[in-house]
Design a protein around this motif. Sequence first.
Motif, PDB file in Angstrom:
ATOM      1  N   ALA A  48       0.836  -1.194   0.000  1.00  0.00           N
ATOM      2  CA  ALA A  48       0.000   0.000   0.000  1.00  0.00           C
ATOM      3  C   ALA A  48       0.871   1.244   0.000  1.00  0.00           C
ATOM      4  O   ALA A  48       1.912   1.303   0.657  1.00  0.00           O
ATOM      5  CB  ALA A  48      -0.912   0.006   1.225  1.00  0.00           C
ATOM      6  N   GLY A  49       0.474   2.271  -0.749  1.00  0.00           N
ATOM      7  CA  GLY A  49       1.204   3.531  -0.756  1.00  0.00           C
ATOM      8  C   GLY A  49       2.484   3.453  -1.561  1.00  0.00           C
ATOM      9  O   GLY A  49       2.688   2.555  -2.379  1.00  0.00           O
ATOM     10  N   GLN A  50       3.370   4.413  -1.301  1.00  0.00           N
ATOM     11  CA  GLN A  50       4.621   4.517  -2.043  1.00  0.00           C
ATOM     12  C   GLN A  50       5.779   3.945  -1.230  1.00  0.00           C
ATOM     13  O   GLN A  50       5.876   4.174  -0.019  1.00  0.00           O
ATOM     14  CB  GLN A  50       4.916   5.983  -2.375  1.00  0.00           C
ATOM     15  CG  GLN A  50       3.879   6.663  -3.236  1.00  0.00           C
ATOM     16  CD  GLN A  50       3.976   6.237  -4.703  1.00  0.00           C
ATOM     17  OE1 GLN A  50       4.689   5.313  -5.056  1.00  0.00           O
ATOM     18  NE2 GLN A  50       3.239   6.935  -5.563  1.00  0.00           N
ATOM     19  N   GLN A  51       6.646   3.216  -1.894  1.00  0.00           N
ATOM     20  CA  GLN A  51       7.884   2.715  -1.297  1.00  0.00           C
ATOM     21  C   GLN A  51       9.041   3.235  -2.158  1.00  0.00           C
ATOM     22  O   GLN A  51       9.130   2.899  -3.350  1.00  0.00           O
ATOM     23  CB  GLN A  51       7.906   1.193  -1.251  1.00  0.00           C
ATOM     24  CG  GLN A  51       6.564   0.510  -1.082  1.00  0.00           C
ATOM     25  CD  GLN A  51       5.844   0.810   0.208  1.00  0.00           C
ATOM     26  OE1 GLN A  51       6.504   1.070   1.221  1.00  0.00           O
ATOM     27  NE2 GLN A  51       4.515   0.791   0.200  1.00  0.00           N
ATOM     28  N   LEU A  52       9.910   4.040  -1.579  1.00  0.00           N
ATOM     29  CA  LEU A  52      10.917   4.770  -2.342  1.00  0.00           C
ATOM     30  C   LEU A  52      12.284   4.678  -1.662  1.00  0.00           C
ATOM     31  O   LEU A  52      12.404   4.208  -0.534  1.00  0.00           O
ATOM     32  CB  LEU A  52      10.502   6.242  -2.478  1.00  0.00           C
ATOM     33  CG  LEU A  52       9.129   6.520  -3.106  1.00  0.00           C
ATOM     34  CD1 LEU A  52       8.756   7.988  -2.927  1.00  0.00           C
ATOM     35  CD2 LEU A  52       9.112   6.118  -4.564  1.00  0.00           C
ATOM     36  N   ALA A  53      13.308   5.168  -2.364  1.00  0.00           N
ATOM     37  CA  ALA A  53      14.663   5.371  -1.830  1.00  0.00           C
ATOM     38  C   ALA A  53      15.220   4.125  -1.157  1.00  0.00           C
ATOM     39  O   ALA A  53      15.637   4.157  -0.001  1.00  0.00           O
ATOM     40  CB  ALA A  53      14.661   6.548  -0.849  1.00  0.00           C
ATOM     41  N   PRO A  54      15.317   2.989  -1.869  1.00  0.00           N
ATOM     42  CA  PRO A  54      15.794   1.765  -1.227  1.00  0.00           C
ATOM     43  C   PRO A  54      17.304   1.748  -1.030  1.00  0.00           C
ATOM     44  O   PRO A  54      18.066   2.386  -1.760  1.00  0.00           O
ATOM     45  CB  PRO A  54      15.371   0.682  -2.223  1.00  0.00           C
ATOM     46  CG  PRO A  54      15.429   1.368  -3.556  1.00  0.00           C
ATOM     47  CD  PRO A  54      14.950   2.769  -3.278  1.00  0.00           C
ATOM     48  N   ALA A  55      17.723   0.981  -0.044  1.00  0.00           N
ATOM     49  CA  ALA A  55      19.132   0.671   0.170  1.00  0.00           C
ATOM     50  C   ALA A  55      19.222  -0.768   0.639  1.00  0.00           C
ATOM     51  O   ALA A  55      18.318  -1.274   1.319  1.00  0.00           O
ATOM     52  CB  ALA A  55      19.749   1.610   1.201  1.00  0.00           C
ATOM     53  N   VAL A  56      20.315  -1.454   0.291  1.00  0.00           N
ATOM     54  CA  VAL A  56      20.481  -2.866   0.613  1.00  0.00           C
ATOM     55  C   VAL A  56      21.884  -3.106   1.136  1.00  0.00           C
ATOM     56  O   VAL A  56      22.835  -2.428   0.749  1.00  0.00           O
ATOM     57  CB  VAL A  56      20.189  -3.751  -0.628  1.00  0.00           C
ATOM     58  CG1 VAL A  56      21.181  -3.463  -1.753  1.00  0.00           C
ATOM     59  CG2 VAL A  56      20.179  -5.235  -0.274  1.00  0.00           C
ATOM     60  N   ALA A  57      22.008  -4.076   2.032  1.00  0.00           N
ATOM     61  CA  ALA A  57      23.304  -4.515   2.547  1.00  0.00           C
ATOM     62  C   ALA A  57      23.261  -6.026   2.675  1.00  0.00           C
ATOM     63  O   ALA A  57      22.216  -6.610   2.964  1.00  0.00           O
ATOM     64  CB  ALA A  57      23.599  -3.872   3.900  1.00  0.00           C
ATOM     65  N   ALA A  58      24.411  -6.689   2.470  1.00  0.00           N
ATOM     66  CA  ALA A  58      24.474  -8.144   2.478  1.00  0.00           C
ATOM     67  C   ALA A  58      25.651  -8.633   3.316  1.00  0.00           C
ATOM     68  O   ALA A  58      26.681  -7.956   3.423  1.00  0.00           O
ATOM     69  CB  ALA A  58      24.600  -8.691   1.056  1.00  0.00           C
ATOM     70  N   THR A  59      25.499  -9.835   3.895  1.00  0.00           N
ATOM     71  CA  THR A  59      26.590 -10.483   4.604  1.00  0.00           C
ATOM     72  C   THR A  59      27.486 -11.222   3.616  1.00  0.00           C
ATOM     73  O   THR A  59      27.155 -11.363   2.438  1.00  0.00           O
ATOM     74  CB  THR A  59      26.056 -11.492   5.634  1.00  0.00           C
ATOM     75  OG1 THR A  59      25.417 -12.572   4.941  1.00  0.00           O
ATOM     76  CG2 THR A  59      25.048 -10.832   6.572  1.00  0.00           C
ATOM     77  N   PHE A  60      28.605 -11.738   4.113  1.00  0.00           N
ATOM     78  CA  PHE A  60      29.523 -12.486   3.250  1.00  0.00           C
ATOM     79  C   PHE A  60      28.836 -13.680   2.610  1.00  0.00           C
ATOM     80  O   PHE A  60      29.104 -14.021   1.463  1.00  0.00           O
ATOM     81  CB  PHE A  60      30.731 -12.976   4.055  1.00  0.00           C
ATOM     82  CG  PHE A  60      31.750 -11.910   4.326  1.00  0.00           C
ATOM     83  CD1 PHE A  60      31.454 -10.575   4.170  1.00  0.00           C
ATOM     84  CD2 PHE A  60      33.015 -12.247   4.748  1.00  0.00           C
ATOM     85  CE1 PHE A  60      32.388  -9.588   4.422  1.00  0.00           C
ATOM     86  CE2 PHE A  60      33.968 -11.275   5.008  1.00  0.00           C
ATOM     87  CZ  PHE A  60      33.646  -9.944   4.849  1.00  0.00           C
ATOM     88  N   ASP A  61      27.962 -14.357   3.389  1.00  0.00           N
ATOM     89  CA  ASP A  61      27.351 -15.584   2.873  1.00  0.00           C
ATOM     90  C   ASP A  61      26.014 -15.346   2.192  1.00  0.00           C
ATOM     91  O   ASP A  61      25.356 -16.296   1.772  1.00  0.00           O
ATOM     92  CB  ASP A  61      27.211 -16.624   3.975  1.00  0.00           C
ATOM     93  CG  ASP A  61      26.273 -16.175   5.099  1.00  0.00           C
ATOM     94  OD1 ASP A  61      25.725 -15.049   5.022  1.00  0.00           O
ATOM     95  OD2 ASP A  61      26.101 -16.950   6.059  1.00  0.00           O
ATOM     96  N   GLY A  62      25.592 -14.086   2.070  1.00  0.00           N
ATOM     97  CA  GLY A  62      24.447 -13.785   1.227  1.00  0.00           C
ATOM     98  C   GLY A  62      23.158 -13.418   1.899  1.00  0.00           C
ATOM     99  O   GLY A  62      22.187 -13.066   1.221  1.00  0.00           O
ATOM    100  N   ALA A  63      23.050 -13.505   3.235  1.00  0.00           N
ATOM    101  CA  ALA A  63      21.883 -12.931   3.888  1.00  0.00           C
ATOM    102  C   ALA A  63      21.881 -11.432   3.624  1.00  0.00           C
ATOM    103  O   ALA A  63      22.935 -10.813   3.459  1.00  0.00           O
ATOM    104  CB  ALA A  63      21.914 -13.211   5.383  1.00  0.00           C
ATOM    105  N   PHE A  64      20.704 -10.814   3.579  1.00  0.00           N
ATOM    106  CA  PHE A  64      20.673  -9.394   3.258  1.00  0.00           C
ATOM    107  C   PHE A  64      19.493  -8.702   3.913  1.00  0.00           C
ATOM    108  O   PHE A  64      18.564  -9.356   4.421  1.00  0.00           O
ATOM    109  CB  PHE A  64      20.670  -9.165   1.744  1.00  0.00           C
ATOM    110  CG  PHE A  64      19.461  -9.703   1.009  1.00  0.00           C
ATOM    111  CD1 PHE A  64      18.400  -8.875   0.680  1.00  0.00           C
ATOM    112  CD2 PHE A  64      19.410 -11.037   0.614  1.00  0.00           C
ATOM    113  CE1 PHE A  64      17.302  -9.356  -0.008  1.00  0.00           C
ATOM    114  CE2 PHE A  64      18.314 -11.532  -0.086  1.00  0.00           C
ATOM    115  CZ  PHE A  64      17.257 -10.691  -0.398  1.00  0.00           C
ATOM    116  N   ALA A  65      19.543  -7.376   3.932  1.00  0.00           N
ATOM    117  CA  ALA A  65      18.484  -6.558   4.494  1.00  0.00           C
ATOM    118  C   ALA A  65      18.285  -5.346   3.609  1.00  0.00           C
ATOM    119  O   ALA A  65      19.233  -4.824   3.028  1.00  0.00           O
ATOM    120  CB  ALA A  65      18.818  -6.129   5.921  1.00  0.00           C
ATOM    121  N   VAL A  66      17.027  -4.903   3.510  1.00  0.00           N
ATOM    122  CA  VAL A  66      16.644  -3.791   2.640  1.00  0.00           C
ATOM    123  C   VAL A  66      15.895  -2.762   3.479  1.00  0.00           C
ATOM    124  O   VAL A  66      15.044  -3.121   4.303  1.00  0.00           O
ATOM    125  CB  VAL A  66      15.742  -4.276   1.491  1.00  0.00           C
ATOM    126  CG1 VAL A  66      15.413  -3.115   0.546  1.00  0.00           C
ATOM    127  CG2 VAL A  66      16.389  -5.431   0.734  1.00  0.00           C
TER     128      VAL A  66
END
Length: 431
Positions: free
Chosen positions: A290-308
């Motif tokens: 719902a609504g607008q989702q803007l300005a994303p950023a992402v980071a990842a661990t060495f083994d590939g888990a990640f967060a946005v």
Amino acid sequence: MKINKNKINRRGTKAAGLVGLTLAFGLVGGIGLPATPARAAATWTTGNSTASGDQDNVAIASSRTGYTAIVWEDDRDSTPTDSVGSDVWVRLFHNGEPKFEKKVSAGGTAGKKWRHIQPDVGVDDLGRVVVVWADDPDGNGYYNIPIRIFDSAGKLLHSARANESSDGQQTKPSVAVDPDGSPPPGAGEESDPYNLEVSYAVAWEDRQGEAKPRIAMSRFVNATRRFEKVVSPTAGTNRNPDLAITAGATTTLVWEEDADANGTYNIGLTRLDKSANVVLKRTVANADVAGQQLAPAVAATFDGAFAVTWQGDKHIAWRGFTSTGKAVTGDVAVQTGEVTQPSIGIDGQSNVVVTWTTAGVDTFAQGFAADGTSTGRLPRQQLSSNTEGRQEGLVPAVNANGEVAVALTDDADGNSQDQIHLGFGLSTTTW
């Protein structure tokens, strides 16, 4: 949006999405909790050694070996409050001590409104720094994406361009560097780490003629392009990318996605391996559409888990994922109100630090565990060297060990000319 056939149904769950978001605010977002001191106060230093002019749009990266790199736009001409005549500068620190500082862009054509803007930076465990930016040296209004690679002493190692073709418009670059590098051709698995080649990926917003923007990326080893690929849908509008890379060069990309051109954006998400194979099909990172989702950023661990993280309708939220792309949390709301410029870092245990700017004048940070809870993590706090005037654009660099460095732009005296402030000594946890 070419993500799945459930788009209409998901759009139809607005009420349910808002309920989920409210619960996230109440239970795990930490909204309304009193701010408490971090385990160790940040040690602040000025990022740019020359104070004249206007320093803006800082980006930061760090390694598990103690290297931290920052880049920024630096405008020292007679009108430093605009971007005309801006150059890109980089500075590398090791364990908080400066190693080198230099201008990486080459000026422009005399008499033209040339610009070097929108820089980003990555650094590997050997302290090799990769810098990218949007480059218009002849002032014709069209940009390309240069690449410069330096060793830990500031020696230029390689130069390249992210986009193979200069046709159209290439802007808003993002770079991420494989911390382990890549063995050179013919090397065995136990190659001397000092012989490793620099392995990295660059994404950017690509626009050809009158077509809507799309997201492209290239992967490189040193100055050699391994592949270039459009990773977003080609329909609708896809813009403002960010990416993260693992050891092994699997790359996670996020962007603002409106592939169905209905004017509503979600956070596009996909993942490619080092050979350009799609290992996570295009989807959206946000649970609530719902609504607008803007300005994303992402980071990842060495083994590939990640967060946005991203900016919603008057809130900042984030979401965590496993190395296979399975969501670990819902949308974890961080802060409501007039909030902008979200950014995120992640440590080796998938603890995250989210940063943002409130009302355009103050910068904040908060830490979370992988499950979205905040107990024992970096407490939510205003984070800058001072609170006078305007601070904005706080960005974190979190290494695998949980060490946190941050950078921001500061205009304490209100003269509209910013400085870069850099903070060391924080941690993702309070124990």
